[in-house]
Write an enzyme that holds these catalytic residues in place. Structure first.
Site, short mmCIF file in Angstrom:
data_model
loop_
_atom_site.label_atom_id
_atom_site.label_comp_id
_atom_site.label_asym_id
_atom_site.label_seq_id
_atom_site.Cartn_x
_atom_site.Cartn_y
_atom_site.Cartn_z
N PRO A 89 0.82 -1.22 0.00
CA PRO A 89 0.00 0.00 0.00
C PRO A 89 0.86 1.27 0.00
CG PRO A 89 -0.70 -1.52 1.73
CD PRO A 89 0.59 -2.04 1.19
N GLU A 116 2.30 -8.45 9.09
CA GLU A 116 2.13 -7.00 9.25
C GLU A 116 3.06 -6.22 8.32
OE1 GLU A 116 -0.53 -6.00 10.99
OE2 GLU A 116 -0.67 -8.19 11.11
N ARG A 154 -1.99 -9.00 -20.74
CA ARG A 154 -2.91 -8.55 -21.80
C ARG A 154 -2.25 -7.65 -22.82
NH1 ARG A 154 -8.15 -8.86 -21.03
NH2 ARG A 154 -8.56 -6.81 -21.93
N ASP A 169 -7.36 -1.04 -27.19
CA ASP A 169 -6.87 0.24 -27.70
C ASP A 169 -7.76 1.39 -27.26
OD1 ASP A 169 -4.76 -0.95 -28.92
OD2 ASP A 169 -5.67 -0.99 -30.92
C1 4GN Z 1 -0.49 -4.52 -1.57
C2 4GN Z 1 -0.17 -5.39 -0.53
C3 4GN Z 1 -2.40 -3.85 -0.35
C4 4GN Z 1 -1.62 -3.75 -1.47
C5 4GN Z 1 -0.99 -5.43 0.58
C6 4GN Z 1 -2.00 -2.80 -2.54
C7 4GN Z 1 0.44 -6.96 1.88
N1 4GN Z 1 -2.10 -4.68 0.64
N2 4GN Z 1 -2.87 -1.84 -2.26
N3 4GN Z 1 -0.74 -6.23 1.66
O1 4GN Z 1 -1.48 -2.91 -3.64
C8 4GN Z 1 2.08 -6.14 4.76
C9 4GN Z 1 3.05 -7.01 4.03
C10 4GN Z 1 1.16 -5.55 3.76
C11 4GN Z 1 2.79 -6.89 2.59
C12 4GN Z 1 1.52 -6.11 2.41
#
Ligand code: 4GN
Length: 251
Positions: A89, A116, A154, A169
């Site tokens: 995130p 976490e 894709r 496209d």
């Molecule tokens: C990516 C990973 C959301 C996204 C995630 C995203 C795993 N959550 N928004 N969670 O692209 C702690 C370790 C959080 C990896 C992560």
């Protein structure tokens, strides 16, 4: 194009590889997808991949060593010039433009974390780019990694048929898609727009472009602001807003 997925749950990859467009791309040899499980690189009898966070707090953190060893094994199997991308995130937000940039690479190494978080030193030393698929938190990076792989596959030449590529496209123009209809002609009193039954292909094409533009303007004004509208698009947008009983644009 060669994808390497580093994940404690390689079963996620099988679901993508076993179905639809991505499955077919793999079967046809246009794409490969290999998995690397950090647990296979843990050297203790319990094959430990996580530990308690320094500083305290809830949950566990992915340990550096097993994850680094898995990423390095993935790197050794990947073509030169394949960046290591960690799904998080905290990352840069993924979009169709980035998908297009990834699609011309020889390969991509995707790191899906769990718990976490991942020891920050793994990200510092092994990761080229942190990537997010949107502003929300998932229990692991796998689903985000699969979304990225799907969007990139894709765009690999030859993966989509001519028809699908042409549709693609139209989204690449940076706008949302137009609405779609199929039989029957009336569903619970709701008819198909007349123009789609007219057989007039240039009229249909113009209606679709107008719908795409109008819906984009209403639902995603940020997308419309990113592109320079042609005079024809300005006119179609005014028509759309008038037809929908919406206030005309100003400035
Ligand atoms: C990516 C990973 C959301 C996204 C995630 C995203 C795993 N959550 N928004 N969670 O692209 C702690 C370790 C959080 C990896 C992560």
């Amino acid at each position: 194009m060669h994808f390497q997925l580093v994940s404690l749950f390689p079963e996620f990859a099988s679901s993508l590889a076993g179905h639809g467009v991505v499955g077919r791309a793999i079967t046809r040899g246009l794409v490969t997808l290999d998995c690397w499980n950090p647990r296979d690189f843990a050297d203790d009898p319990h094959r430990t991949v996580d530990d308690r966070p320094y500083g305290g707090g809830p949950g566990m953190v992915m340990k550096f060593e097993p994850l680094a060893a898995a990423v390095e094994a993935a790197r050794a199997a990947a073509p030169r010039g394949s960046p290591v991308v960690c799904l998080s995130p905290q990352g840069t937000v993924f979009d169709q433009g980035l998908a297009g940039q990834f699609a011309v690479l020889p390969g991509l190494i995707l790191v899906a974390g769990r718990y976490e978080g991942i020891d920050e030193r793994l990200i510092q030393t092994e990761v080229d780019l942190e990537l997010s698929i949107g502003d929300f938190v998932l229990s692991g990076g796998e689903i985000a990694a699969l979304a990225v792989i799907d969007a990139v596959v894709r765009l690999v030449p030859g993966v989509l048929g001519d028809q699908e590529s042409a549709q693609q496209d139209s989204f690449m123009s940076g706008l949302l898609d137009h609405p779609h209809y199929t039989r029957p002609e009336v569903v619970r009193g709701m008819p198909v727009p007349d123009v789609l039954l007219s057989g007039d292909h240039s009229k249909i094409a113009r209606w679709r472009r107008k719908q795409a533009l109008g819906r984009s303007f209403v639902r995603r004004p940020d997308l419309v602001r990113k592109i320079e509208l042609t005079d024809e698009q300005q006119q179609m947008l005014d028509e759309y807003l008038k037809e929908q009983g919406l206030t005309p644009r100003d400035g």
